[in-house]
Design an enzyme around this catalytic site. Structure first.
Site, PDB file in Angstrom:
ATOM      1  N   HIS A  74      -9.134   0.500  -4.725  1.00 54.32           N
ATOM      2  CA  HIS A  74      -8.709  -0.083  -3.362  1.00 54.32           C
ATOM      3  C   HIS A  74      -9.169   0.665  -2.150  1.00 54.32           C
ATOM      4  CE1 HIS A  74      -5.694   3.517  -2.253  1.00 54.32           C
ATOM      5  NE2 HIS A  74      -5.545   3.679  -3.541  1.00 54.32           N
ATOM      6  N   ASP A 177      -7.985   9.707  -1.097  1.00 49.96           N
ATOM      7  CA  ASP A 177      -7.315   8.608  -1.957  1.00 49.96           C
ATOM      8  C   ASP A 177      -7.334   7.336  -0.891  1.00 49.96           C
ATOM      9  OD1 ASP A 177      -5.691   6.779  -3.156  1.00 49.96           O
ATOM     10  OD2 ASP A 177      -3.761   7.758  -2.811  1.00 49.96           O
ATOM     11  N   GLU A 206      -3.190  -1.780  -1.876  1.00 51.44           N
ATOM     12  CA  GLU A 206      -2.551  -1.122  -2.755  1.00 51.44           C
ATOM     13  C   GLU A 206      -1.296  -0.359  -2.463  1.00 51.44           C
ATOM     14  OE1 GLU A 206      -2.314   2.096  -5.768  1.00 51.44           O
ATOM     15  OE2 GLU A 206      -2.591   2.433  -3.818  1.00 51.44           O
ATOM     16  N   GLU A 207      -1.600   0.427  -1.208  1.00 50.65           N
ATOM     17  CA  GLU A 207      -0.556   1.438  -1.024  1.00 50.65           C
ATOM     18  C   GLU A 207       0.903   0.755  -0.689  1.00 50.65           C
ATOM     19  OE1 GLU A 207      -0.944   4.344  -1.670  1.00 50.65           O
ATOM     20  OE2 GLU A 207      -3.184   4.903  -1.169  1.00 50.65           O
ATOM     21  N   ASP A 229      -9.130   5.454  -9.325  1.00 49.28           N
ATOM     22  CA  ASP A 229      -8.244   5.916  -7.966  1.00 49.28           C
ATOM     23  C   ASP A 229      -8.441   7.398  -7.860  1.00 49.28           C
ATOM     24  OD1 ASP A 229      -6.192   5.787  -6.025  1.00 49.28           O
ATOM     25  OD2 ASP A 229      -5.196   4.145  -7.134  1.00 49.28           O
ATOM     26  N   HIS A 320      -1.894  11.945   0.206  1.00 47.62           N
ATOM     27  CA  HIS A 320      -1.253  10.963   1.462  1.00 47.62           C
ATOM     28  C   HIS A 320      -0.839  12.067   2.727  1.00 47.62           C
ATOM     29  CE1 HIS A 320      -0.041   7.332  -1.064  1.00 47.62           C
ATOM     30  NE2 HIS A 320      -1.405   7.700  -1.316  1.00 47.62           N
TER      31      HIS A 320
END
Ligand SMILES: [Zn+2]
Length: 352
Positions: A74, A177, A206-207, A229, A320
């Site tokens: 992603h 990420d 994706e998130e 990922d 994140h």
């Protein structure tokens, strides 16, 4: 003819840096997409951008019996959207994807296509009470400050300010990420595999619920999919009394092979295959602790009449947040494992 192994050196790290500096909050992935298209277009038979913004590239193999193998990474990252202009360049915002609001206060940010700089302000310690300092700040108590001359409109996206750095054996940056995986997939696409039809999906959104991967899998109708990922490492030594049994993954132990997570049970045949390939080629690997979290595999597995899936992730700390940490060696070994494994895929792999 032996397949040439991808070399990961200064040029590949520069590409990773470029990808990390791009801003691609879910639904606004165009900066990342541009880099991807530029890198892969001369290496594939066909490439298209679909209505959602996924980059879908195909590279045909040779020989009579070949599986259609989808490789997925992603392109999007977590961030936020400005939802109210409160004047003087102060904006209320909503988080896009999963960010712990405790990671926001005091962070430099960039907003919109021009990367307009700003900050998510925090009340100075001088003015807080002892009681306030015990509590964390909720999303709606925080504001983005862009200064009084800001012309930014509500609806613009933003995220943590680009901050890529190489430190000894590590890379540190926002959005590792999933730019680690995007860079890995670019390298894999640049190499040829005669044994399979390669279907590369650089996906969007994706998130916020594995959205792009769903249509990408419907388009490709693959026989199997490998999702690349980045997965959290919870491996700091001081976090636990006694043995840390909640590490998820650990830095430095190599690519993490998934067995199951909150949205997917990986195909056991593919899990065993990846392990066997790693062992034979003496590439270090680790099993990601089964548990929560998820990848695009959750969408891909349930597309069409179903797809065999496995996820492989690069471990990284502080997922994140404004800056994550990963080891270059883990990233290199992830690419090496994927490349070696892809070269050995035959229809027999999916025989029951
Ligand atoms: Zn991810």
């Amino acid at each position: 003819m032996p397949i040439e192994t991808p070399t990961i050196g200064a040029a590949q790290i520069r590409l990773l840096e470029k990808l990390c500096k791009a801003v691609g909050v879910s639904g606004g992935e165009s900066e990342v997409r541009k880099i991807v298209l530029n890198e892969i277009k001369s290496h594939v038979d066909e490439v298209r951008v679909d209505a959602m913004g996924n980059v879908l590239a195909t590279k045909k193999g040779r020989g009579a019996k070949r599986l259609r193998v989808m490789l997925d990474a992603h392109m999007d990252e977590v961030g936020f959207m400005l939802v109210a202009d409160e004047g003087e360049g102060i904006y209320r915002f909503k988080i896009i994807g999963g960010i712990d609001p405790r990671n926001l206060a005091g962070k430099p940010v960039v907003i919109g296509k021009d990367h307009t700089p700003g900050v998510i302000g925090a009340k100075p310690i001088h003015l807080t009470t002892a009681d306030e300092r015990k509590k964390s700040l909720a999303e709606d108590a925080l504001r983005v400050d862009l200064g009084p001359e800001s012309k930014i409109k509500v609806g613009e996206r933003g995220t943590f300010a680009p901050n890529f750095q190489r430190v000894g054996p590590s890379v540190m940056s926002k959005s590792l990420d999933n730019r680690l995986a995007v860079a890995a997939l670019i390298e894999l696409v640049k190499h040829s595999y005669s044994n399979i039809d390669l279907c590369a999906a650089f996906t969007v959104q994706e998130e916020i619920g594995l959205r792009g991967a769903k249509v990408a899998a419907q388009y490709f109708k693959p026989d199997l999919a490998i999702v690349i990922d980045a997965t959290p490492s919870n491996d700091l030594p001081m976090q636990f009394e006694g043995e840390n049994t909640f590490y998820n993954t650990k830095l430095g132990l190599g690519p993490a092979i998934y067995v199951s997570n909150s949205s997917t049970i990986d195909d056991p045949r593919l899990v065993r295959f990846m392990q066997a390939v790693a062992e034979k080629a003496q590439i270090p690997y680790q099993i990601r602790q089964p548990g929560g979290g998820g990848t695009d595999a959750g969408s891909i597995q349930r597309a069409g009449i179903g797809v065999s899936v496995v996820s492989i992730s690069v471990p990284h700390r502080y997922t994140h947040s404004a800056m994550s940490v990963s080891r270059v060696e883990d990233w290199k070994n992830t690419i090496a494992l994927l490349h070696t494994a892809i070269g050995q895929i035959t229809p027999a792999l999916l025989r029951r």
